[in-house]
Design a protein around this motif. Structure first.
Motif, short mmCIF file in Angstrom:
data_model
loop_
_atom_site.label_atom_id
_atom_site.label_comp_id
_atom_site.label_asym_id
_atom_site.label_seq_id
_atom_site.Cartn_x
_atom_site.Cartn_y
_atom_site.Cartn_z
N ILE A 3 43.56 88.48 74.90
CA ILE A 3 44.91 88.78 74.39
C ILE A 3 44.92 88.50 72.90
N PHE A 4 45.47 89.43 72.15
CA PHE A 4 45.59 89.26 70.72
C PHE A 4 47.06 89.01 70.41
N GLU A 5 47.33 87.96 69.67
CA GLU A 5 48.73 87.60 69.47
C GLU A 5 48.88 86.82 68.17
N ALA A 6 50.01 87.01 67.51
CA ALA A 6 50.31 86.22 66.31
C ALA A 6 51.80 85.94 66.27
N THR A 7 52.14 84.78 65.74
CA THR A 7 53.55 84.40 65.56
C THR A 7 53.72 83.89 64.13
N LEU A 46 67.19 79.20 57.09
CA LEU A 46 67.33 80.60 57.50
C LEU A 46 65.97 81.26 57.61
N HIS A 47 65.71 81.88 58.74
CA HIS A 47 64.44 82.60 58.86
C HIS A 47 64.49 83.64 59.97
N SER A 48 63.53 84.55 59.89
CA SER A 48 63.21 85.40 61.03
C SER A 48 61.89 84.90 61.60
N LYS A 49 61.74 85.02 62.91
CA LYS A 49 60.51 84.60 63.57
C LYS A 49 60.07 85.75 64.46
N THR A 50 58.78 86.07 64.44
CA THR A 50 58.30 87.23 65.20
C THR A 50 56.99 86.89 65.90
N THR A 51 56.92 87.28 67.17
CA THR A 51 55.65 87.23 67.89
C THR A 51 55.25 88.66 68.21
N ILE A 52 54.00 89.00 67.95
CA ILE A 52 53.49 90.32 68.34
C ILE A 52 52.23 90.11 69.16
N PRO A 378 56.24 83.53 53.78
CA PRO A 378 55.98 83.58 55.23
C PRO A 378 54.99 82.53 55.68
N ARG A 379 55.21 82.06 56.89
CA ARG A 379 54.35 81.02 57.47
C ARG A 379 53.72 81.55 58.75
N VAL A 380 52.45 81.16 58.97
CA VAL A 380 51.80 81.46 60.26
C VAL A 380 52.11 80.29 61.19
N LEU A 381 52.63 80.59 62.37
CA LEU A 381 53.00 79.54 63.31
C LEU A 381 52.01 79.53 64.48
N GLU A 382 51.95 78.38 65.13
CA GLU A 382 51.06 78.24 66.29
C GLU A 382 51.74 78.93 67.48
N THR A 383 51.08 79.93 68.02
CA THR A 383 51.72 80.71 69.08
C THR A 383 52.00 79.86 70.32
N ALA A 384 51.07 78.96 70.65
CA ALA A 384 51.27 78.13 71.85
C ALA A 384 52.60 77.39 71.78
N LYS A 385 52.97 76.96 70.58
CA LYS A 385 54.17 76.15 70.41
C LYS A 385 55.40 77.01 70.08
N GLY A 387 55.47 80.68 70.04
CA GLY A 387 55.46 82.08 70.51
C GLY A 387 56.74 82.44 71.24
N LEU A 388 57.20 83.67 71.05
CA LEU A 388 58.46 84.11 71.64
C LEU A 388 58.24 84.90 72.94
N LEU A 389 56.96 85.18 73.28
CA LEU A 389 56.69 85.97 74.49
C LEU A 389 56.12 85.07 75.59
N ASN A 390 56.51 85.35 76.84
CA ASN A 390 55.98 84.58 77.97
C ASN A 390 54.65 85.20 78.42
N PRO A 391 53.99 84.61 79.39
CA PRO A 391 52.67 85.13 79.78
C PRO A 391 52.68 86.61 80.19
#
Lengths: 399, 399
Positions: A3-7, A46-52, A378-385, A387-391
């Motif tokens: 799985i490829f993912e970034a937040t 204030l921010h936007s947060k995105t998981t892809i 912009p900041r790179v966030l740890e997806t495990a912590k 991430g906005l998407l479930n499994p």
């Protein structure tokens, strides 16, 4: 299956030299009629947060904004950002067989703002900056922030400036293909740590005229806009850059207020006229003007909505908050910078301030006041912590 | 002992190409930075009335405005009008020994407006036009209305346009001494009898920024004003004159609304910004814009205050009044043109009007609505019947 993912998260920016006007011959490229300059505000407020996530399991590209699923196809600007970043990834994959083939996978995009959308708080700027930054992470694109700003610009013009922290110019550029219409950092957030901002949320109702529609109508009908573009902004950009480099607050403030006024003036010169300021916005202008009568201590600026952003050095913030509290009772105050410290009440009104310049407004006229400051990109966030998407690849939170 | 006395009335005028900006090098002459054009409104609804008496019994010049005595000496512009007309009279007396020697007598001036002063209803225009016209009567000056307009201009710029009925241009002129900066009639009131006006009195509070102060600040600080002066107004004057000559209401309305918008835009581009429109004014703009969506049927214009003047052909006035009544309940209606005839209530709202464009305002947000029309210039009144001074030379009515 991999799985490829970034937040990632991205900040809003509030312009001090305003962007208002798209080149009518280059609408698809989203090129501006003038350069602009902004301050990037802290993502802590204030921010936007995105998981892809990209996955072979996904049967189509899907998008969730603030917990609502939206059509990707109907959103041409988003399609452009996706197409451009995928094309860059595909060409990397073509050149290097060792790279995972992500460009052909479907993606799920989940994005949230921690503030009301479309209330004139630059939600599209942080949103598109975050989208493009997260795509660049997902695809591991070897691009710098200015390169990415060219892609983000095609999503939402002012998004290009949210690719950097601190003080950011969007150079309008001159090339036909828009390849030099990009953001550059004038100074990092560490350059002027004393500069803070107070945001007054006057209304979170969806605004009447969208920025895109509004600026197209202004370009088409305002006789004054051409003068602003040709004769005012180029000089103002130079002066603003110098004021920032010199940390010269009075000049910075003077130019900021003049440019906000002029932006709203060309809106009013549009036909039919466009109004973003209301009676509360105008009272805030009067309050800041009176506060500055013996020397400039604060600067107001208004984007395409009634909300005010007041820039000022840290030492003036307690007085500014006292004034706002006097005129606008019943607001909610976000004090995450600790302005009130241990005091429950704001400090006394500034001496020599003539309170008769405006009546006190009714409870809740200003709904919320946020205290924030210039900060990073912009900041790179740890997806495990984060991430906005479930499994299953669906949003953890739905509206 | 002979008493010399004259009583006159003069109309207000509402500009459709606005005057905003005094030549900073010719402040004493009150020369404008651009030409302007207005419609003279009927004195049956709005007027200034002035009685001036010259008498050897009077020990000094005295002035009463709306029942209050005011200092003449402190009012430089009034002193100028008085000095100029007296000098003209004195030179007539020098040349003709048979003429009564009035120029050396003290005078009592008594003037009244039948509407609130300084509420953006052009009270200084009708007031100074009336003063100069009455002085010209008293002194029997052999001057035409354009000649008198040059004197009235030095009292209050826009007063020069109240020297004529109908459609009146104030030509800015080019001579250093201001002798060609004068009003000329473009068309008499009989030319376009169908043109009517609805005046919405939004507030009769004294306005925050006087016109004189405001326009001086705009000339000093607005970057956009210079563009308006050089590139916009000259062409607009030509187009407006043609629209009036052709009785072309859509073009007249289009230019009127654009020019009102632009005037308020340069006020907003002033530093600190000047606001005359409030939330009610803006709602009126939205209402007229929506009413015009399928073709122009009305034109709004706003002077240096929140009050609206809506110009429209007579046939649209019932619909316009129905709209105003819907959004602004609790106003007083001056129906001296008989719009409602025998109906107590206004007619139905126009079909196809989307009432959601604005909320209904609270009772009394618009205090008064006056229905009026284009009409004649200053009138000479019979002093016995209309004179404002009693036999002792004091006002019949004091405030």
């Amino acid at each position: 299956m991999t799985i490829f993912e970034a937040t990632c998260s991205a900040p809003v920016n509030i312009a001090v030299v305003k962007y208002w006007g798209k080149n009518p011959e280059k609408i698809a490229l989203n090129l501006p009629t003038n350069s602009s300059l902004s301050v990037t505000l802290s993502q802590d407020q204030l921010h936007s947060k995105t998981t892809i996530r990209a996955s072979a399991d996904f049967t189509s590209d899907r998008l969730w904004l603030n917990g609502h699923e939206e059509s990707i196809e109907k959103n041409k600007r988003l399609v452009t950002c996706l197409r451009e970043t995928r094309a860059l990834r595909a060409s990397m994959e073509d050149k290097d067989a060792a790279l995972p083939k992500i460009s052909g996978l479907n993606i799920h995009v989940c994005s949230e703002n921690n503030f009301p959308t479309a209330a004139g708080l630059a939600s599209s700027a942080s949103g598109y900056a975050c989208l493009v930054y997260t795509l660049a992470q997902l695809f591991q694109l070897p691009l710098d922030a200015s390169d990415l700003s060219i892609i983000a610009r095609q999503g939402s013009g002012s998004a290009c400036r949210s690719m950097f922290g601190g003080f950011v110019a969007w150079e309008m550029g001159s090339k036909d293909d828009g390849s030099d219409s990009k953001a550059v950092q004038i100074a990092p957030e560490t350059h002027w740590p004393d500069l803070q901002a107070m945001i007054c949320v006057v209304s979170d109702a969806k605004k009447g005229t969208s920025s895109t529609e509004g600026m197209q109508l202004t370009v088409k009908t305002s006789a004054l806009l051409q003068h602003r573009i040709k004769d005012v902004v180029p000089k103002r950009m130079e002066e603003m850059i110098k004021a920032i480099q010199d940390k010269d607050f009075p000049t910075f403030a003077d130019l900021t207020m003049k440019d906000s006024n002029q932006f709203h003036a060309v809106c009013l010169d549009t036909y039919p006229p466009i109004f973003y300021l209301n009676d509360i916005s105008r009272a805030i202008i009067r309050i800041v003007t009176e506060y500055n009568k013996d020397g400039i201590k604060a600067a107001y600026t208004f984007d395409a909505g009634p909300n005010a952003v007041i820039y000022a050095p840290e030492k003036n913030m307690a007085e500014i908050y006292a004034l706002l509290s006097h005129y606008f009772p019943g607001h909610q105050f976000d004090d995450s910078l600790g302005l009130l410290k241990n005091n429950a009440a704001p400090s006394a009104l500034p001496q020599n301030f003539d309170t008769r310049i405006s009546p006190v407004f009714e409870q809740g006229s200003v709904k919320q006041i946020l205290h924030t400051k210039a900060d990073d990109g912009p900041r790179v966030l740890e997806t495990a912590k984060h991430g906005l998407l479930n499994p299953e690849g669906l949003p953890k939170r739905l509206a």
